[in-house]
Design an enzyme around this catalytic site. Structure first.
Site, PDB file in Angstrom:
ATOM      1  N   GLU A 445       0.844  -1.194   0.000  1.00 24.78           N
ATOM      2  CA  GLU A 445       0.000   0.000   0.000  1.00 24.78           C
ATOM      3  C   GLU A 445       0.880   1.245   0.000  1.00 24.78           C
ATOM      4  OE1 GLU A 445      -2.249   0.026   3.597  1.00 24.78           O
ATOM      5  OE2 GLU A 445      -2.905   2.098   3.369  1.00 24.78           O
ATOM      6  N   ASP A 523      -1.306  -1.428   5.813  1.00 26.64           N
ATOM      7  CA  ASP A 523      -1.261  -0.959   7.197  1.00 26.64           C
ATOM      8  C   ASP A 523      -2.187  -1.800   8.074  1.00 26.64           C
ATOM      9  OD1 ASP A 523       0.435   1.016   6.462  1.00 26.64           O
ATOM     10  OD2 ASP A 523      -1.083   2.605   6.387  1.00 26.64           O
ATOM     11  N   ASP A 525      -4.495  -1.083   9.991  1.00 24.21           N
ATOM     12  CA  ASP A 525      -5.629  -0.278  10.454  1.00 24.21           C
ATOM     13  C   ASP A 525      -6.808  -0.487   9.503  1.00 24.21           C
ATOM     14  OD1 ASP A 525      -4.964   1.051   8.174  1.00 24.21           O
ATOM     15  OD2 ASP A 525      -4.519   2.969   9.125  1.00 24.21           O
ATOM     16  N   ASP A 527      -8.207   1.384   7.217  1.00 22.77           N
ATOM     17  CA  ASP A 527      -7.946   1.699   5.814  1.00 22.77           C
ATOM     18  C   ASP A 527      -7.139   0.599   5.138  1.00 22.77           C
ATOM     19  OD1 ASP A 527      -9.297   3.902   5.170  1.00 22.77           O
ATOM     20  OD2 ASP A 527      -7.574   5.278   5.142  1.00 22.77           O
TER      21      ASP A 527
END
Ligand code: 0RA
Length: 661
Positions: A445, A523, A525, A527
């Protein structure tokens, strides 16, 4: 074997020895009987018992089937059928109950008249479950009496006992899988079992199936989650309208094109056929087929029959009504299936299963039966619902037009990919090794994390492809848009796989795959989870074989770094964090620094390598498809705006597997 030695040898009749040989064979080569001894095989044990209850239900003798995951991890399946017969069988020298539980394929010894229509993929019977269980207790309620008999690893632990009077009727089987056989795991997944029971409820309307989880909560969670989990979980599945409801369930988050699913239930040439289909405003084809309640993921003659019936009927209707006169090119059969969700269920007395996973129906007589059934029902529908008929044909024409555009885009990608190394995307940082088996590619990402990964990788076998932000949501985009997308073109060309031909855009040529491990690294998280899901959706829709062959993985960056002076620990769970603070803080919190990593960008190259990329230390989650049907529904659902189900999905559907090679 100790139980065997305890009994004196004369107690062993010929049949007892044969039984032991039979069940011993199951224990020697369990995979031959249940497919594998991993999680899939483990859950298969439950299906095997439930299938027997379903057979009772299909015979009209049983209405309720309940599955319970007990506190000790064992399973209890309860039904209100006739109960396994308990009478003495002179030829066998033992009770019918013992025969059913100890003789392979004993089913034939009883009821030959009503053929088994259920009877699992491997169709091996409860005796296999018995052989592979460290303990099994069978309780039968029949003719006002209750009976029980216990086994261990298939060996009777005493005789059948009458244990009292009852006005209940049915069978209760409690078993605990043998950890000597299921060495990977003996832990049942509530979600996997629940989703199979839900599926069975849709496939067999009128039967009530329920599941309860009585296991204590796991500790690895926050107190709130643990409290929620400690209340026993339970679900009940019942379908009045069968496949019609199944299709609505699958399409719950899609916008429908016609008011109600088109539905048929009939019998052609002695083959019961049940089908429901619905068109939606999307672009994917979601057709699921079943034979005797088994999901035939490789399709077969029933699916061919369905496609043939659908194509010929819609085509001739469209031609007759002049709706194709403006088209300057041929309609492709696949155009009739864009935005189509359908479930096909047939019952075949002697199914021949073929293909790699033995889930492809081979019986030729089924094609015509299904094709005719579809033609008749669909013809009627189109005649009776002219407005919806037009809606459907309009959609087909639109699909055909878009396909023309997609062809051009696809040809561009095709020409660029594979042919030579020169065609590789500029953003790819390739590895030096050329042996795909040894090579892996990280889909990372963002450019900045991509840069860190580039520094932290092992140049020899690890390649890096950074992806810009959120890649296109393939669930919502038409095919030509997908092949227009730069990120998606890059994935195709980097992996070296060619995309299907025009007839079958999903057919994939994996023989040129340049990396055997394709690793999504985002990540830790919400997102990041979303991006991982978008990428997985792309692979699921356009390279599903890559997943089926076990090439797709998810990297798991740590959530915390716990540090004091020179000592540091990386942690992936709350428990690990607590333990690390305890360990290096020596009981005192002073001086212990806990860093919560929110993104890959917070780590330097060395940290990223040590925790997430280096095979020696990292944990990869292998993406697998437990149930094609559920996966399909979930991918369509996840593309909504709700974050919670998305995160749940990533946690439950990506299996944890420590990969150290
Ligand atoms: C053999 C014969 C009959 C029923 C069953 C087995 C049977 C097996 C299982 C396993 C779980 N639940 C079950 N229910 C029934 C026929 C019984 C008869 O003819 O009375």
């Amino acid at each position: 074997m100790s139980t065997e030695e305890q009994k004196s040898s004369e107690e062993y009749s010929e049949s007892n020895i044969q039984v032991l040989k039979g069940l011993e064979a199951v224990r020697m080569r369990p995979s031959m009987y249940i497919g594998d001894v991993g999680s899939r095989g483990l859950h298969h044990l439950v299906y095997e018992v439930v299938d027997n209850s379903i057979d009772e239900a299909l015979g009209g003798y049983c209405k309720n089937i309940d599955v319970c995951i007990n506190d000790d991890g064992s399973i209890t399946v309860t039904d209100d059928g006739r109960g396994i017969p308990v009478g003495f069988m002179p030829e066998e020298g033992k009770s019918a109950l013992e025969v059913v539980l100890t003789v392979l394929h004993a089913g034939g010894k009883f009821d030959k008249s009503n053929y088994k229509v259920s009877g699992g993929l491997h169709g091996v019977g409860v005796s296999c479950v018995n052989a592979l269980s460290v303990s099994l207790l069978a309780e039968v309620r029949r003719d006002g009496k209750a009976y029980r008999m216990a086994f261990s690893r298939g060996v009777a632990q005493g005789d059948i006992e009458e244990v009292g009077a009852t006005n209940l009727r049915g069978t209760v089987i409690t078993f605990k899988p043998d950890a000597e056989i299921f060495t990977q795991t003996t832990e049942f997944s509530y979600d996997i079992l629940a989703s199979r029971l839900r599926e069975l409820a849709f496939l067999n309307k009128g039967i009530t199936l329920s599941i309860t989880d009585k296991r204590a909560a796991k500790r690895d969670e926050t107190p709130a989650a643990a409290a929620e989990a400690s209340a026993s979980k339970s679900d009940t599945f019942f379908s009045q309208e069968g496949l019609k409801e199944f299709v609505c369930y699958l399409d719950a988050s899609r916008e429908k094109l016609i008011e109600k699913p088109i539905y048929l239930e009939t019998e052609k040439n002695g083959i019961p056929v049940e089908i429901a289909l619905q068109y939606n405003t999307g672009y994917t084809e979601n057709v699921h087929s079943y034979v005797n309640n088994i999901n035939t993921i490789e399709g077969g003659t029933h699916l061919s029959g369905f496609r043939r019936g659908l194509t010929t009927t819609l085509k001739s209707f469209a031609e007759k009504s002049g709706m194709l006169s403006k088209l300057k090119f041929e309609i492709d059969p696949a155009d009739f299936r864009e935005g189509l969700t359908a479930v096909i269920s047939v019952k075949v007395a002697e199914p021949q299963f073929e293909g790699q996973t033995k889930t492809k129906l081979g019986n030729n007589e089924v094609t015509a039966a299904v094709s005719q059934a579809v033609s008749v029902a669909l013809d009627n529908y189109l005649e009776e619902n002219p407005r919806y008929a037009k809606t459907i044909i309009d959609k087909v024409v639109l699909a055909a037009t878009a396909r023309q555009a997609a062809r051009k885009a696809r040809e561009m990608v095709q020409r660029k990919s594979v042919l030579s190394g020169a065609g590789l995307p500029g953003k790819l940082t390739d590895c030096s090794d050329r042996d795909p088996q040894k090579c892996e590619i990280f889909l990372v990402e963002g450019d900045s994390a991509g840069g860190t990964a580039k520094q932290g990788r092992d140049k020899a076998f690890q390649a890096i492809l950074p992806l810009r932000g959120k890649i296109l949501n393939v669930e919502k985009a038409m095919e030509h848009k997908i092949f227009d997308s730069e990120e998606i073109k890059n994935i195709f060309t980097a992996l070296g796989v060619t995309i299907g031909t025009e007839e079958d855009s999903k057919a994939l040529n994996l023989s040129k795959l340049r990396y055997y491990k394709v690793i999504i690294m985002t990540d830790a998280d919400v997102d990041g989870s979303h991006i991982a899901t978008l990428i997985m959706t792309f692979f699921f829709r356009y390279m599903v074989d890559l997943i089926k062959n076990g090439h797709l993985y998810i990297a798991t960056p740590p959530l915390y770094q716990v540090k004091k002076g020179k000592q540091e620990r990386y942690c992936w769970t709350e428990d690990q964090r607590r333990a690390a603070v305890e360990e290096i803080g020596k009981g005192k919190d002073a001086g212990v620094h806990v860093q919560r990593y929110k993104g890959l960008g917070e780590m330097n190259a060395e940290q990223l390598a040590d925790t997430t990329m280096n095979p020696e230390f990292r944990t990869l989650r292998q993406v697998s498809i437990e149930s094609a049907v559920e996966a399909d529904r979930i991918f369509s659902m996840l593309m909504g705006d709700d974050v919670a189900p998305r995160r749940d999905f990533i946690e439950t559907h990506a299996k944890y597997a420590r990969i150290d090679t």
